[in-house]
Design a protein around this motif. Structure first.
Motif, mmCIF file in Angstrom:
data_model
loop_
_atom_site.group_PDB
_atom_site.id
_atom_site.type_symbol
_atom_site.label_atom_id
_atom_site.label_comp_id
_atom_site.label_asym_id
_atom_site.label_seq_id
_atom_site.Cartn_x
_atom_site.Cartn_y
_atom_site.Cartn_z
ATOM 1 N N ARG A 35 3.694 -41.673 7.931
ATOM 2 C CA ARG A 35 2.915 -40.459 8.115
ATOM 3 C C ARG A 35 3.174 -39.503 6.952
ATOM 4 N N LEU A 36 2.128 -38.894 6.445
ATOM 5 C CA LEU A 36 2.267 -37.944 5.334
ATOM 6 C C LEU A 36 2.507 -36.553 5.920
ATOM 7 N N PRO A 57 5.795 -33.334 6.399
ATOM 8 C CA PRO A 57 6.923 -32.798 5.616
ATOM 9 C C PRO A 57 8.233 -33.558 5.773
ATOM 10 N N GLU A 58 8.582 -33.968 7.018
ATOM 11 C CA GLU A 58 9.883 -34.602 7.231
ATOM 12 C C GLU A 58 9.993 -35.983 6.592
ATOM 13 N N LYS A 59 8.839 -36.557 6.207
ATOM 14 C CA LYS A 59 8.854 -37.887 5.596
ATOM 15 C C LYS A 59 9.133 -37.828 4.090
ATOM 16 N N HIS A 60 9.007 -36.653 3.487
ATOM 17 C CA HIS A 60 9.368 -36.417 2.082
ATOM 18 C C HIS A 60 8.748 -37.443 1.122
ATOM 19 N N VAL A 61 7.461 -37.676 1.294
ATOM 20 C CA VAL A 61 6.756 -38.599 0.395
ATOM 21 C C VAL A 61 6.684 -38.041 -1.020
ATOM 22 N N GLU A 62 6.848 -36.727 -1.157
ATOM 23 C CA GLU A 62 6.867 -36.143 -2.503
ATOM 24 C C GLU A 62 7.979 -36.760 -3.344
ATOM 25 N N ASN A 63 9.068 -37.212 -2.701
ATOM 26 C CA ASN A 63 10.161 -37.835 -3.452
ATOM 27 C C ASN A 63 9.734 -39.158 -4.079
ATOM 28 N N ALA A 64 8.814 -39.863 -3.416
ATOM 29 C CA ALA A 64 8.292 -41.102 -3.993
ATOM 30 C C ALA A 64 7.464 -40.798 -5.244
ATOM 31 N N ILE A 65 6.664 -39.746 -5.177
ATOM 32 C CA ILE A 65 5.813 -39.385 -6.322
ATOM 33 C C ILE A 65 6.666 -38.927 -7.496
ATOM 34 N N ILE A 66 7.654 -38.109 -7.209
ATOM 35 C CA ILE A 66 8.540 -37.645 -8.281
ATOM 36 C C ILE A 66 9.323 -38.817 -8.870
ATOM 37 N N SER A 67 9.713 -39.758 -8.033
ATOM 38 C CA SER A 67 10.410 -40.949 -8.523
ATOM 39 C C SER A 67 9.508 -41.782 -9.419
ATOM 40 N N ALA A 68 8.232 -41.881 -9.048
ATOM 41 C CA ALA A 68 7.278 -42.601 -9.892
ATOM 42 C C ALA A 68 7.163 -41.931 -11.258
ATOM 43 N N ALA A 69 7.127 -40.610 -11.260
ATOM 44 C CA ALA A 69 7.047 -39.872 -12.527
ATOM 45 C C ALA A 69 8.300 -40.092 -13.363
ATOM 46 N N THR A 70 9.447 -40.159 -12.712
ATOM 47 C CA THR A 70 10.712 -40.397 -13.426
ATOM 48 C C THR A 70 10.716 -41.777 -14.070
ATOM 49 N N LEU A 71 10.207 -42.768 -13.354
ATOM 50 C CA LEU A 71 10.118 -44.117 -13.921
ATOM 51 C C LEU A 71 9.257 -44.124 -15.174
ATOM 52 N N GLY A 105 -2.026 -37.912 6.668
ATOM 53 C CA GLY A 105 -1.407 -36.789 7.359
ATOM 54 C C GLY A 105 -1.693 -35.475 6.668
ATOM 55 N N VAL A 106 -1.078 -34.434 7.163
ATOM 56 C CA VAL A 106 -1.385 -33.073 6.709
ATOM 57 C C VAL A 106 -0.984 -32.834 5.257
ATOM 58 N N GLU A 107 -0.095 -33.643 4.729
ATOM 59 C CA GLU A 107 0.404 -33.429 3.364
ATOM 60 C C GLU A 107 -0.418 -34.169 2.300
ATOM 61 N N ARG A 108 -1.447 -34.907 2.684
ATOM 62 C CA ARG A 108 -2.094 -35.800 1.724
ATOM 63 C C ARG A 108 -2.648 -35.060 0.508
ATOM 64 N N LYS A 109 -3.429 -34.015 0.722
ATOM 65 C CA LYS A 109 -4.015 -33.299 -0.424
ATOM 66 C C LYS A 109 -2.928 -32.729 -1.323
ATOM 67 N N LYS A 110 -1.897 -32.185 -0.732
ATOM 68 C CA LYS A 110 -0.773 -31.633 -1.501
ATOM 69 C C LYS A 110 -0.104 -32.729 -2.332
ATOM 70 N N GLY A 142 -4.493 -44.339 2.411
ATOM 71 C CA GLY A 142 -4.747 -43.822 3.746
ATOM 72 C C GLY A 142 -4.222 -44.736 4.836
ATOM 73 N N ASN A 143 -4.610 -44.412 6.075
ATOM 74 C CA ASN A 143 -4.227 -45.266 7.201
ATOM 75 C C ASN A 143 -4.918 -46.618 7.088
ATOM 76 N N GLN A 144 -4.203 -47.665 7.438
ATOM 77 C CA GLN A 144 -4.748 -49.018 7.379
ATOM 78 C C GLN A 144 -4.583 -49.687 8.745
#
Length: 242
Positions: free
Chosen positions: A79-80, A82-96, A112-117, A135-137
């Motif tokens: 689920r997208l 806040p508590e899932k912290h998917v932003e950390n995956a995006i930042i990790s991708a940028a670091t790579l 989820g509610v964080e998708r656009k952000k 998205g959801n699959q």
């Protein structure tokens, strides 16, 4: 455990009327014993079960990565919010990418509610071509089955069912520490645990992509523990009812 006073009172009253209360993990049971000590004599632990055979059948229905051209595929499922912290995956991708590791695509399965952000964050970090939001699959398992690495950035998991599903499919996992996964992942053996910091998630993901010896070791040991099998869980439920 963020109930308001009224809700907590209702919860305590309901629990007093129950014959048994079941938690999905030992860590959550310990937490409940601390918060609701009156449950101690009726609290037991039975995890959510996994139908491994059904998951594997669904996982083999198609390969979602056949046409994107990336050499390696990472996936995060959940689920997208806040508590899932998917932003950390995006930042990790940028670091790579900053470190010159560009032969990958990172698929984000879920909504989820964080998708656009999160999509905006990927654009701001310049990794929109590397991070793919699908998205959801109805059947997320092929995204896991055909991935090289499953990365779970969530800070909150009572059990971590999606991690167990990835392990069932034999996909090496990098998982942020939370109550549930710490009970079945042995760090450096059948998975990699990270602290609840984006820097650690980035570092451990990079190690798993670059250290073939470690990757192969973990892949050999990646499987769903037997205690989550249908047979064992149903037996536990039957014993409780008896």
């Amino acid at each position: 455990y963020n109930l308001d006073t009224k809700a907590e009172a209702d919860y305590r009253m309901a629990c007093r009327q129950m014959d048994a209360v079941v938690s999905v993990s030992e860590s959550c049971a310990a937490f409940l014993r601390e918060k609701l000590p009156e449950l101690s004599d009726k609290l037991t632990v039975i995890p959510n079960l996994l139908d491994g055979d059904a998951i594997k059948r669904k996982a083999d229905m198609f390969n979602p990565y056949t046409s994107d051209g990336a050499l390696r595929h990472l996936v995060s499922v959940g689920r997208l919010s806040p508590e899932k912290h998917v932003e950390n995956a995006i930042i990790s991708a940028a670091t790579l990418v900053e470190k010159g590791i560009t032969d990958f695509k990172w698929y984000i399965v879920g909504d989820g509610v964080e998708r656009k952000k999160l999509e905006q964050l990927a654009a701001n970090k310049g990794v929109s071509e590397y991070v793919v939001f699908v998205g959801n699959q109805p059947n997320p398992y092929p995204y896991m089955r055909y991935a090289d690495l499953f990365v779970h950035p969530s800070y909150v998991e009572s059990q971590g069912l999606v991690v167990l599903e990835a392990m069932t499919l034999g996909v090496p996992c990098v998982v942020t520490r939370s109550l549930g996964p710490c009970e079945f992942i042995e760090d450096g053996v059948n998975g990699v645990l990270t602290e609840q910091r984006v820097e650690d998630l980035s570092s451990k993901t990079e190690v798993m992509l670059c250290d073939k010896t470690l990757y192969d070791l973990i892949k050999r040991h990646t499987q769903c523990p037997l205690k989550f099998s249908i047979h064992n869980v149903i037996n536990s439920i039957s014993e409780l009812l008896e």
